[in-house]
Design an enzyme around this catalytic site. Structure first.
Site, PDB file in Angstrom:
ATOM      1  N   CYS A 162       0.659  -1.122  -0.018  1.00  0.00           N
ATOM      2  CA  CYS A 162      -0.221  -0.091   0.104  1.00  0.00           C
ATOM      3  C   CYS A 162       0.856   1.309   0.185  1.00  0.00           C
ATOM      4  CB  CYS A 162      -0.864  -0.068   1.161  1.00  0.00           C
ATOM      5  SG  CYS A 162      -1.947  -1.576   1.486  1.00  0.00           S
ATOM      6  N   HIS A 294      -3.318   7.796   5.688  1.00  0.00           N
ATOM      7  CA  HIS A 294      -3.515   6.562   5.304  1.00  0.00           C
ATOM      8  C   HIS A 294      -4.824   5.988   5.216  1.00  0.00           C
ATOM      9  CE1 HIS A 294      -1.990   2.966   3.196  1.00  0.00           C
ATOM     10  NE2 HIS A 294      -2.443   2.360   4.257  1.00  0.00           N
ATOM     11  N   GLU A 305      -2.206   5.140  13.226  1.00  0.00           N
ATOM     12  CA  GLU A 305      -1.763   6.606  12.528  1.00  0.00           C
ATOM     13  C   GLU A 305      -2.151   7.854  13.407  1.00  0.00           C
ATOM     14  OE1 GLU A 305      -2.271   8.566   8.079  1.00  0.00           O
ATOM     15  OE2 GLU A 305      -3.617   6.959   8.686  1.00  0.00           O
ATOM     16  N   LYS A 326      -9.878   7.793   1.018  1.00  0.00           N
ATOM     17  CA  LYS A 326     -10.239   6.240   0.731  1.00  0.00           C
ATOM     18  C   LYS A 326     -11.678   6.149   1.022  1.00  0.00           C
ATOM     19  CE  LYS A 326      -5.735   3.977   1.594  1.00  0.00           C
ATOM     20  NZ  LYS A 326      -4.900   4.931   1.896  1.00  0.00           N
ATOM     21  N   HIS A 331      -9.500   1.778  -1.545  1.00  0.00           N
ATOM     22  CA  HIS A 331      -8.080   1.797  -1.259  1.00  0.00           C
ATOM     23  C   HIS A 331      -7.544   0.999  -2.468  1.00  0.00           C
ATOM     24  CE1 HIS A 331      -4.327   0.781   0.303  1.00  0.00           C
ATOM     25  NE2 HIS A 331      -4.633   0.276   1.467  1.00  0.00           N
ATOM     26  N   PHE A 390       1.374  -2.955   4.576  1.00  0.00           N
ATOM     27  CA  PHE A 390       1.669  -4.432   4.787  1.00  0.00           C
ATOM     28  C   PHE A 390       3.090  -4.624   4.732  1.00  0.00           C
ATOM     29  CE2 PHE A 390      -2.797  -6.628   4.637  1.00  0.00           C
ATOM     30  CZ  PHE A 390      -2.975  -6.114   5.711  1.00  0.00           C
TER      31      PHE A 390
END
Length: 402
Positions: A162, A294, A305, A326, A331, A390
């Site tokens: 990502c 994010h 976050e 998003k 996403h 990830f």
């Protein structure tokens, strides 16, 4: 070191097939997440996504090209054409040797994998098209951009889940800043909205069946999207000499690794990336007005976050605006940071802050100004774009108003 500016932008995503339409959707807080229109949808538990609708590749490419271009490459080329047209650059001659392309994608040609696995395993075919490998490889989009625009400098792709787009754009920034190139096409693309792509993500149990609600207490997971966004990063002196319009200046970049867990995020790793971008840009935290988060809509990401932002900015965190687009476009995995950079440019250039839509209930662990549901007008001098992937891979860009 050279200053780096953005002189062109292009996109296609669930909200629109171009930048003006995407920015309009951001201003309106419009949701592009819909029921999916894909083969074998009824076999999926997750049946929604930020899908690009009304897409006809034959409008943009001839049949010989379509044989070579996976959907993620098609999206990339369309977005790049818009970006290069806005920048007004011609890469013929010497500029072609002094320019390149670096793109982010996590999955590459997932649609091509899916189609050909079906052909071999489900339909029993014993051979596939000879162009399957060059169509599905992750660097296909970067290579085709280099050929279409005569980019003979560095050309490669980055795959960091990502964070792929932010890593790609950060590397492009560093190359232009160092003087090794005059201009770079950069950004990212993704198209995983096919049966195999979604079925794989279902196994992680991080997907929502109804909506993406970042930072809202009742959030229940992320929603996938697809599309691309491409930018022209250019040496400031070169852009100024030719009278180019400057959309924003890229002033800092940092990347870190959590080195702790393959899927669970780390507050420390995210905070180090945010702080590193500020130091690289030589700006203080209180100069930042907006962060494009994010903000995936998963509990682990959102809480981590927000905690990282609070740690880095201290009391100023309460005065920051932080939103996740998003919630509107989904996403895009490896392409997501590129589409989200458009929201940063809009904040800096137009003074409009894209909202976090779908927000319903305050979460005490995400007690920041998340610009809930409605866009806001505000002057912003510095914006950050966060990407946390990830594998514990973090990449943060800092931009300044032109």
């Amino acid at each position: 070191m050279n200053r780096v500016v953005i002189t062109g932008a292009g996109t296609i995503n669930a909200l629109a097939h171009d930048v003006p339409g995407t920015l309009e959707a951001f201003r309106e807080g419009r949701c592009g997440i819909t029921d999916l229109d894909i083969r074998d949808r009824d076999r999926l538990s997750i049946q929604i996504g930020g899908q690009v609708h009304n897409w006809d590749p034959e409008v943009h490419f001839n049949r010989q090209q379509i044989v070579l271009y996976d959907k993620f490459t098609q999206f990339t080329l369309l977005a790049a054409r818009e970006a290069v047209a806005q920048a007004g650059l011609n890469f013929d001659g010497h500029l072609g040797y002094d320019s390149g392309v670096v793109l982010g994608t996590a999955g590459g040609g997932v649609n091509t994998w899916d189609e050909n696995y079906r052909a071999v395993y489900e339909e029993g075919k014993n051979r596939v098209h000879p162009f399957v490998v060059p169509k599905l490889m992750n660097n296909a989009a970067a290579s085709h951009l280099s050929m279409e625009f005569n980019l003979k400098g560095p050309a490669f792709s980055v795959a960091t889940a990502c964070a792929s787009s932010n890593h790609a754009m950060g590397l492009a920034f560093q190359m232009v800043r160092s003087g090794s190139v005059k201009a770079m096409l950069t950004g990212g693309s993704e198209s995983m909205l096919c049966f195999g792509g979604i079925k794989a993500w279902e196994g992680l149990r991080v997907m929502s069946k109804d909506a993406c609600r970042p930072f809202s207490l009742n959030r229940n997971g992320m929603v996938q999207g697809e599309g691309a966004a491409i930018f022209v990063f250019e040496d400031y002196a070169h852009a100024r000499a030719r009278g180019a319009e400057i959309l924003a200046e890229v002033v800092g970049f940092a990347m870190t690794s959590d080195a702790s867990d393959i899927v669970m995020p780390s507050k420390q790793g995210a905070a180090r990336a945010i702080g590193g971008a500020l130091r690289d840009a030589r700006i203080s935290g209180d100069q930042v007005g907006y962060i494009n988060a994010h903000g995936t809509g998963t509990a682990a990401n959102d809480k981590t976050e927000c905690a990282a932002v609070a740690d880095v900015f201290g009391p100023h965190a309460d005065r920051l605006m932080i939103s996740s687009t998003k919630s509107m476009h989904g996403h895009l995995i490896g392409g997501t940071g590129a589409v989200e950079l458009l929201a940063c440019i809009m904040a800096l250039r137009d003074g409009v802050i894209a909202p976090t839509i779908g927000y319903e209930e305050p979460d005490p662990e995400c007690a920041l100004d998340v610009v809930p549901n409605t866009a806001r007008t505000a002057q912003v001098d510095v914006a950050l774009s966060n990407a946390f992937a990830f594998g514990g891979l973090n990449a943060v860009l800092a931009l300044r108003r032109a």
